[in-house]
Design a protein around this motif. Structure first.
Motif, PDB file in Angstrom:
ATOM      1  N   MET A  41       0.825  -1.219   0.000  1.00  0.00           N
ATOM      2  CA  MET A  41       0.000   0.000   0.000  1.00  0.00           C
ATOM      3  C   MET A  41       0.859   1.269   0.000  1.00  0.00           C
ATOM      4  SD  MET A  41      -2.604  -1.268   2.951  1.00  0.00           S
ATOM      5  CE  MET A  41      -3.811   0.024   3.007  1.00  0.00           C
ATOM      6  N   MET A  42       2.118   1.106   0.333  1.00  0.00           N
ATOM      7  CA  MET A  42       2.967   2.287   0.517  1.00  0.00           C
ATOM      8  C   MET A  42       3.516   2.775  -0.816  1.00  0.00           C
ATOM      9  SD  MET A  42       5.181   1.298   3.831  1.00  0.00           S
ATOM     10  CE  MET A  42       4.446   0.713   5.346  1.00  0.00           C
ATOM     11  N   ASN A  43       3.498   4.067  -0.974  1.00  0.00           N
ATOM     12  CA  ASN A  43       4.107   4.671  -2.152  1.00  0.00           C
ATOM     13  C   ASN A  43       4.681   6.010  -1.722  1.00  0.00           C
ATOM     14  OD1 ASN A  43       4.856   5.810  -4.479  1.00  0.00           O
ATOM     15  ND2 ASN A  43       2.871   5.747  -5.484  1.00  0.00           N
ATOM     16  N   THR A  44       5.947   6.036  -1.520  1.00  0.00           N
ATOM     17  CA  THR A  44       6.556   7.256  -0.998  1.00  0.00           C
ATOM     18  C   THR A  44       7.277   8.044  -2.080  1.00  0.00           C
ATOM     19  OG1 THR A  44       8.421   5.905  -0.335  1.00  0.00           O
ATOM     20  CG2 THR A  44       6.821   6.457   1.380  1.00  0.00           C
ATOM     21  N   ASP A  45       7.174   7.568  -3.342  1.00  0.00           N
ATOM     22  CA  ASP A  45       7.838   8.303  -4.424  1.00  0.00           C
ATOM     23  C   ASP A  45       7.213   9.684  -4.563  1.00  0.00           C
ATOM     24  OD1 ASP A  45       9.359   6.160  -4.943  1.00  0.00           O
ATOM     25  OD2 ASP A  45       8.174   5.442  -6.647  1.00  0.00           O
ATOM     26  N   PRO A  46       8.039  10.718  -4.642  1.00  0.00           N
ATOM     27  CA  PRO A  46       7.453  12.045  -4.857  1.00  0.00           C
ATOM     28  C   PRO A  46       6.855  12.142  -6.259  1.00  0.00           C
ATOM     29  CG  PRO A  46       9.863  12.159  -4.851  1.00  0.00           C
ATOM     30  CD  PRO A  46       9.490  10.744  -4.541  1.00  0.00           C
ATOM     31  N   ASP A  47       5.676  12.729  -6.358  1.00  0.00           N
ATOM     32  CA  ASP A  47       5.006  12.865  -7.648  1.00  0.00           C
ATOM     33  C   ASP A  47       5.455  14.166  -8.335  1.00  0.00           C
ATOM     34  OD1 ASP A  47       3.267  11.991  -9.618  1.00  0.00           O
ATOM     35  OD2 ASP A  47       1.569  13.109  -8.824  1.00  0.00           O
ATOM     36  N   HIS A  48       5.048  14.327  -9.589  1.00  0.00           N
ATOM     37  CA  HIS A  48       5.329  15.558 -10.337  1.00  0.00           C
ATOM     38  C   HIS A  48       4.029  16.079 -10.942  1.00  0.00           C
ATOM     39  CE1 HIS A  48       9.433  13.686 -10.386  1.00  0.00           C
ATOM     40  NE2 HIS A  48       9.677  14.897  -9.935  1.00  0.00           N
ATOM     41  N   THR A  49       4.120  17.222 -11.596  1.00  0.00           N
ATOM     42  CA  THR A  49       2.947  17.834 -12.211  1.00  0.00           C
ATOM     43  C   THR A  49       2.485  17.019 -13.417  1.00  0.00           C
ATOM     44  OG1 THR A  49       3.723  19.993 -11.520  1.00  0.00           O
ATOM     45  CG2 THR A  49       2.099  19.961 -13.303  1.00  0.00           C
ATOM     46  N   HIS A  50       1.186  16.711 -13.451  1.00  0.00           N
ATOM     47  CA  HIS A  50       0.577  16.046 -14.610  1.00  0.00           C
ATOM     48  C   HIS A  50      -0.507  16.971 -15.147  1.00  0.00           C
ATOM     49  CE1 HIS A  50       2.521  12.305 -13.430  1.00  0.00           C
ATOM     50  NE2 HIS A  50       2.148  12.587 -12.199  1.00  0.00           N
ATOM     51  N   MET A  51      -0.557  17.093 -16.448  1.00  0.00           N
ATOM     52  CA  MET A  51      -1.577  17.991 -17.016  1.00  0.00           C
ATOM     53  C   MET A  51      -2.139  17.427 -18.304  1.00  0.00           C
ATOM     54  SD  MET A  51      -1.379  22.035 -17.888  1.00  0.00           S
ATOM     55  CE  MET A  51      -0.142  21.875 -19.150  1.00  0.00           C
ATOM     56  N   ASN A  52      -3.468  17.495 -18.398  1.00  0.00           N
ATOM     57  CA  ASN A  52      -4.126  17.267 -19.677  1.00  0.00           C
ATOM     58  C   ASN A  52      -4.239  18.657 -20.314  1.00  0.00           C
ATOM     59  OD1 ASN A  52      -5.971  17.046 -21.775  1.00  0.00           O
ATOM     60  ND2 ASN A  52      -7.076  15.381 -20.793  1.00  0.00           N
ATOM     61  N   GLY A  53      -3.225  19.001 -21.114  1.00  0.00           N
ATOM     62  CA  GLY A  53      -3.097  20.362 -21.642  1.00  0.00           C
ATOM     63  C   GLY A  53      -4.314  20.837 -22.402  1.00  0.00           C
ATOM     64  N   GLN A  54      -4.853  19.965 -23.234  1.00  0.00           N
ATOM     65  CA  GLN A  54      -5.985  20.401 -24.059  1.00  0.00           C
ATOM     66  C   GLN A  54      -7.224  20.666 -23.217  1.00  0.00           C
ATOM     67  OE1 GLN A  54      -6.608  17.879 -27.423  1.00  0.00           O
ATOM     68  NE2 GLN A  54      -4.621  18.355 -28.309  1.00  0.00           N
ATOM     69  N   GLU A  55      -7.407  19.836 -22.177  1.00  0.00           N
ATOM     70  CA  GLU A  55      -8.574  20.036 -21.304  1.00  0.00           C
ATOM     71  C   GLU A  55      -8.447  21.367 -20.539  1.00  0.00           C
ATOM     72  OE1 GLU A  55      -9.617  16.182 -19.706  1.00  0.00           O
ATOM     73  OE2 GLU A  55     -10.559  17.198 -17.998  1.00  0.00           O
ATOM     74  N   VAL A  56      -7.240  21.632 -20.021  1.00  0.00           N
ATOM     75  CA  VAL A  56      -7.034  22.884 -19.280  1.00  0.00           C
ATOM     76  C   VAL A  56      -7.177  24.074 -20.232  1.00  0.00           C
ATOM     77  CG1 VAL A  56      -5.432  24.203 -17.834  1.00  0.00           C
ATOM     78  CG2 VAL A  56      -5.534  21.728 -17.607  1.00  0.00           C
ATOM     79  N   TYR A  57      -6.704  23.910 -21.439  1.00  0.00           N
ATOM     80  CA  TYR A  57      -6.801  24.959 -22.458  1.00  0.00           C
ATOM     81  C   TYR A  57      -8.274  25.309 -22.712  1.00  0.00           C
ATOM     82  CZ  TYR A  57      -5.644  27.444 -26.785  1.00  0.00           C
ATOM     83  OH  TYR A  57      -5.488  28.399 -27.756  1.00  0.00           O
ATOM     84  N   ARG A  58      -9.077  24.259 -22.932  1.00  0.00           N
ATOM     85  CA  ARG A  58     -10.511  24.476 -23.214  1.00  0.00           C
ATOM     86  C   ARG A  58     -11.212  25.145 -22.019  1.00  0.00           C
ATOM     87  NH1 ARG A  58     -10.164  19.581 -26.088  1.00  0.00           N
ATOM     88  NH2 ARG A  58     -10.638  18.349 -24.244  1.00  0.00           N
ATOM     89  N   PHE A  59     -10.872  24.659 -20.823  1.00  0.00           N
ATOM     90  CA  PHE A  59     -11.444  25.237 -19.599  1.00  0.00           C
ATOM     91  C   PHE A  59     -11.117  26.738 -19.509  1.00  0.00           C
ATOM     92  CE2 PHE A  59      -9.419  26.438 -15.494  1.00  0.00           C
ATOM     93  CZ  PHE A  59     -10.556  26.759 -14.762  1.00  0.00           C
ATOM     94  N   ALA A  60      -9.852  27.080 -19.787  1.00  0.00           N
ATOM     95  CA  ALA A  60      -9.415  28.479 -19.663  1.00  0.00           C
ATOM     96  C   ALA A  60     -10.133  29.373 -20.671  1.00  0.00           C
ATOM     97  CB  ALA A  60      -7.903  28.563 -19.859  1.00  0.00           C
ATOM     98  N   VAL A  61     -10.184  28.923 -21.914  1.00  0.00           N
ATOM     99  CA  VAL A  61     -10.763  29.753 -22.976  1.00  0.00           C
ATOM    100  C   VAL A  61     -12.272  29.938 -22.761  1.00  0.00           C
ATOM    101  CG1 VAL A  61     -11.243  29.797 -25.454  1.00  0.00           C
ATOM    102  CG2 VAL A  61      -8.950  29.249 -24.635  1.00  0.00           C
ATOM    103  N   LYS A  62     -12.909  28.916 -22.160  1.00  0.00           N
ATOM    104  CA  LYS A  62     -14.348  29.006 -21.913  1.00  0.00           C
ATOM    105  C   LYS A  62     -14.644  29.837 -20.645  1.00  0.00           C
ATOM    106  CE  LYS A  62     -18.117  25.932 -20.881  1.00  0.00           C
ATOM    107  NZ  LYS A  62     -18.276  24.654 -20.252  1.00  0.00           N
ATOM    108  N   THR A  63     -13.878  29.599 -19.594  1.00  0.00           N
ATOM    109  CA  THR A  63     -14.222  30.164 -18.282  1.00  0.00           C
ATOM    110  C   THR A  63     -13.737  31.599 -18.073  1.00  0.00           C
ATOM    111  OG1 THR A  63     -13.920  27.922 -17.463  1.00  0.00           O
ATOM    112  CG2 THR A  63     -14.180  29.626 -15.811  1.00  0.00           C
ATOM    113  N   VAL A  64     -12.535  31.913 -18.551  1.00  0.00           N
ATOM    114  CA  VAL A  64     -11.945  33.220 -18.231  1.00  0.00           C
ATOM    115  C   VAL A  64     -12.790  34.390 -18.771  1.00  0.00           C
ATOM    116  CG1 VAL A  64      -9.879  34.666 -18.430  1.00  0.00           C
ATOM    117  CG2 VAL A  64      -9.654  32.227 -17.930  1.00  0.00           C
ATOM    118  N   PRO A  65     -13.247  34.359 -20.026  1.00  0.00           N
ATOM    119  CA  PRO A  65     -14.078  35.490 -20.473  1.00  0.00           C
ATOM    120  C   PRO A  65     -15.358  35.627 -19.652  1.00  0.00           C
ATOM    121  CG  PRO A  65     -13.401  34.139 -22.336  1.00  0.00           C
ATOM    122  CD  PRO A  65     -13.015  33.389 -21.112  1.00  0.00           C
TER     123      PRO A  65
END
Ligand code: UT7
Length: 336
Positions: free
Chosen positions: A216-240
């Protein structure tokens, strides 16, 4: 029935506003060409897909040291002493310690003994969410002089073998002193979409207490993961939408705004937002070319640049807008 915002404004006859800014960037500049030697990418790809040319990466600096430098510059710019600061809020996802908070470490370093200090995690909208808290504290009389900081060392959360993310981010910190002001923050609109949060994640160290099985143990440090296209769509839709909401609350239109200072994630997102608002690109200053995406540091570093360059005159109306991990988003309308 009156909404809370207008009630508060009438009650105190005052609003909160930014009275000084400062920023700090690491000395080491990393060009796209240097990244070509690390991962399978090209300067041409990075520039054309994001607008980024180089970024500052912390080698000697830490999140706290950059936050302190930005804070000291903002206090000097505002003409306030450390004793006057009664609230310190740091927006960060990359503090140096789990605790004490970055805000408490800044408090110690600048000797602001009269302050209440805490961090908030709203990722790239961290500065904006901090500004909203300071606005509420000041209007309600809970604070008089607040220091709001966005500070990040994203380079330590970055997987330097993942070309999809490592070319995007940079390190740095920006700060603003916020005080009571006749005219300042006119409106703030915010939101979150926790259901969409999986698009941009970085897992913390996992539990590995002695009562768990080895599997059950997992002590490896994680890193940033991103679904770039999903975040892109969210930004373009939400920010305006969130900008329009904040403008509506302030009873202004986009044509009344001198500058829109957006979170610096991608030049194509900024251009798309400008198009949706029907505003010229010149109204959207950028520094992502030389800084990359500094998450919570991005808006205050840009604001400090615009302020120090003398681009803002008293009475100018500006919009600050952020979006990012959480997902979180928000916009503020201010009179300078
Ligand atoms: O602050 C948090 C908010 N974050 C953001 O706002 C980020 C939003 N997203 C974006 O800015 C864009 O989605 C990215 C810049 C991250 C990616 O741009 P994209 O135009 O959406 O590219 P993509 O992910 O669709 O990838 C296109 C291609 C892929 O190759 P294939 O599958 O077409 O063969 C990727 O593997 O580009 C490839 N690729 C790269 N190639 C060279 C991805 N990263 C790189 C790279 N260099 N660094």
């Amino acid at each position: 029935m009156k909404d809370f915002e207008s009630f508060r404004q009438e009650e105190t006859g005052m609003s909160a506003g930014i009275v000084g800014t400062g920023s700090a960037l690491p000395a080491r500049v990393v060009s796209n060409q240097e990244l070509e030697r690390l991962v399978d990418t090209t300067d041409e790809w990075i520039r054309s897909r994001t607008g980024i040319e180089s970024r500052h990466i912390a080698v000697e600096e830490t999140t706290t040291s950059m936050a302190v430098e930005a804070a000291e510059k903002a206090m000097k710019n505002a003409g306030v002493t450390a004793d006057e600061i009664d609230l310190i809020i740091v927006g960060t996802v990359s503090g140096d310690m789990h605790f004490p908070s970055t805000a408490c470490q800044v408090q110690k370093e600048i000797s602001a003994g009269n302050a209440t200090a805490f961090d908030i995690n709203a990722a790239c909208a961290g500065f904006l969410f901090g500004l909203a808290i300071a606005d509420a504290y000041i209007r309600s009389g809970m604070a008089r002089t607040a220091l709001i900081i966005g500070a990040e060392t994203l380079s330590k959360l970055t997987d330097w073998s993942d070309r999809g993310t490592c070319v995007l981010f940079g390190d740095g910190a920006g700060a603003a002193v916020v005080q009571k002001k006749e005219e300042g923050i006119l409106s703030i609109a915010q939101g979150s979409d926790g259901a969409g949060g999986g698009a941009l994640t970085c897992r913390d160290r996992e539990n590995s207490n002695p009562f768990m099985t080895q599997a059950m143990m997992n002590t490896d440090p994680d890193h940033t993961h991103m679904n770039g296209q999903e975040v892109y769509r969210f930004a373009v839709k939400t920010v305006p939408v969130i900008i329009e909401k904040a403008l509506e609350k302030a009873q202004l239109g986009p044509e009344d705004i001198k500058f829109f200072l957006l979170h610096q994630a991608n030049i194509r997102i900024i251009e798309a937002v400008a198009r949706k608002l029907g505003q010229p690109a010149e109204k959207f200053p950028t520094n992502l070319q030389k800084c990359g995406n500094i998450s919570a540091g991005s808006i205050p570093v840009l604001l400090d640049y615009v302020h120090q360059e003398g681009m803002l005159q008293k009475g100018d109306k500006i919009v600050l807008a952020g979006f990012g991990g959480g997902l979180t988003f928000g916009a503020a309308v201010l009179i300078w």
